[in-house]
Design an enzyme around this catalytic site. Sequence first.
Site, mmCIF file in Angstrom:
data_model
loop_
_atom_site.group_PDB
_atom_site.id
_atom_site.type_symbol
_atom_site.label_atom_id
_atom_site.label_comp_id
_atom_site.label_asym_id
_atom_site.label_seq_id
_atom_site.Cartn_x
_atom_site.Cartn_y
_atom_site.Cartn_z
ATOM 1 N N PRO A 126 0.794 -1.222 0.000
ATOM 2 C CA PRO A 126 0.000 0.000 0.000
ATOM 3 C C PRO A 126 0.833 1.282 0.000
ATOM 4 C CG PRO A 126 -0.140 -1.116 2.123
ATOM 5 C CD PRO A 126 0.522 -2.071 1.175
ATOM 6 N N ASN A 127 0.342 2.230 -0.750
ATOM 7 C CA ASN A 127 0.900 3.588 -0.846
ATOM 8 C C ASN A 127 2.210 3.676 -1.637
ATOM 9 O OD1 ASN A 127 -1.170 4.920 0.744
ATOM 10 N ND2 ASN A 127 -0.322 3.774 2.466
ATOM 11 N N ARG A 134 4.570 11.034 -2.119
ATOM 12 C CA ARG A 134 4.507 10.914 -0.666
ATOM 13 C C ARG A 134 5.887 11.135 -0.040
ATOM 14 N NH1 ARG A 134 4.672 4.491 1.082
ATOM 15 N NH2 ARG A 134 4.304 5.296 3.158
ATOM 16 N N TYR A 193 11.350 8.877 1.219
ATOM 17 C CA TYR A 193 11.374 7.910 0.119
ATOM 18 C C TYR A 193 12.028 8.423 -1.155
ATOM 19 C CZ TYR A 193 8.082 5.620 3.237
ATOM 20 O OH TYR A 193 7.505 5.032 4.330
ATOM 21 N N ASN A 227 7.856 -5.629 -1.230
ATOM 22 C CA ASN A 227 7.846 -4.571 -0.225
ATOM 23 C C ASN A 227 6.407 -4.515 0.291
ATOM 24 O OD1 ASN A 227 7.808 -2.299 1.332
ATOM 25 N ND2 ASN A 227 8.942 -1.013 -0.121
ATOM 26 N N ALA A 276 3.279 -0.831 4.688
ATOM 27 C CA ALA A 276 2.763 -0.789 6.074
ATOM 28 C C ALA A 276 2.337 -2.167 6.577
ATOM 29 C CB ALA A 276 1.603 0.197 6.159
ATOM 30 N N HIS A 315 4.372 -4.501 9.042
ATOM 31 C CA HIS A 315 4.364 -4.404 10.506
ATOM 32 C C HIS A 315 3.132 -5.022 11.152
ATOM 33 C CE1 HIS A 315 7.451 -1.677 9.247
ATOM 34 N NE2 HIS A 315 6.580 -0.890 8.663
ATOM 35 N N ASP A 343 1.906 -15.488 6.346
ATOM 36 C CA ASP A 343 1.513 -16.880 6.124
ATOM 37 C C ASP A 343 1.543 -17.240 4.634
ATOM 38 O OD1 ASP A 343 1.187 -17.254 8.818
ATOM 39 O OD2 ASP A 343 -0.999 -17.282 8.785
ATOM 40 N N GLU A 366 12.656 -9.366 0.959
ATOM 41 C CA GLU A 366 11.865 -8.208 1.411
ATOM 42 C C GLU A 366 12.696 -6.942 1.216
ATOM 43 O OE1 GLU A 366 9.524 -8.641 4.990
ATOM 44 O OE2 GLU A 366 10.339 -6.780 5.797
ATOM 45 N N HIS A 379 12.843 -2.690 1.827
ATOM 46 C CA HIS A 379 12.310 -1.429 2.351
ATOM 47 C C HIS A 379 13.178 -0.291 1.860
ATOM 48 C CE1 HIS A 379 9.275 -3.337 4.653
ATOM 49 N NE2 HIS A 379 10.174 -4.191 5.098
ATOM 50 N N ILE A 380 12.528 0.690 1.293
ATOM 51 C CA ILE A 380 13.249 1.845 0.751
ATOM 52 C C ILE A 380 13.929 2.604 1.889
ATOM 53 C CG2 ILE A 380 12.910 4.050 -0.475
ATOM 54 C CD1 ILE A 380 10.433 2.620 -1.811
ATOM 55 N N SER A 381 13.176 2.841 2.951
ATOM 56 C CA SER A 381 13.729 3.565 4.112
ATOM 57 C C SER A 381 14.329 2.565 5.092
ATOM 58 C CB SER A 381 12.614 4.359 4.792
ATOM 59 O OG SER A 381 11.643 3.470 5.332
ATOM 60 N N ARG A 398 13.403 4.534 12.217
ATOM 61 C CA ARG A 398 12.142 5.275 12.186
ATOM 62 C C ARG A 398 11.310 4.984 13.447
ATOM 63 N NH1 ARG A 398 9.367 4.855 6.526
ATOM 64 N NH2 ARG A 398 8.280 6.647 7.436
ATOM 65 N N ARG A 442 7.501 0.760 13.300
ATOM 66 C CA ARG A 442 8.031 0.266 12.018
ATOM 67 C C ARG A 442 9.224 -0.674 12.212
ATOM 68 N NH1 ARG A 442 5.575 3.610 8.101
ATOM 69 N NH2 ARG A 442 5.176 5.664 8.970
#
Length: 158
Positions: free
Chosen positions: A9-10, A17, A22, A73, A76, A79, A86, A97, A99-101, A106, A110
């Site tokens: 999402p996002n 954003r 990001y 990725n 949200a 978390h 699963d 996996e 993550h950009i940040s 953070r 997170r």
Amino acid sequence: MKIAVIQGPNLNMLGVRDQQVYGPMRLEQIHAQMKDFAEQNGIEIEFYQSNLEGEIVDRIQECYGDTDGIIINPAAYTHTSIAIRDAIAAVSLPTIEVHISNIYRREEFRQKSMTAPVCTSSIIGFGPFGYHLAMVGMMQVLSEISALRAAQQGAPQE
Ligand code: DQA
């Protein structure tokens, strides 16, 4: 070799954003770079983005029997989502996996990933370049797996 890239999402809002966190790159630009790299290396690649948890679960399940590895990725949902965790565990494919940040620098909420423990590895905090690193990592993981399979097939039977 076929890789699925699954974005949570996002991430369709990248470039708009929170640019401080990001950066300015849009998701389409990230995917275009990944596609170029995939083509140069003879890799088939498919991209998917959804803001909905169940759709991400469905997409992961579709990879079973069809895809060699997943770059994900979960955004949200990283978390919170036991369902995505699963699904990753269920298909049992090499999964990286991204993550950009740097989620560990953070907010506290997170700093816990529900999904990382069922992934092959994680790439965190390199910005959009992390997706490139994930592709290089995936090539390495998949070539190790096929070398292992070849060695097992060539091994004398007991
Ligand atoms: C993110 C980190 C998450 O905490 C956040 O919810 C995102 C993006 C990252 O790529 O840095 O949407 O997964």
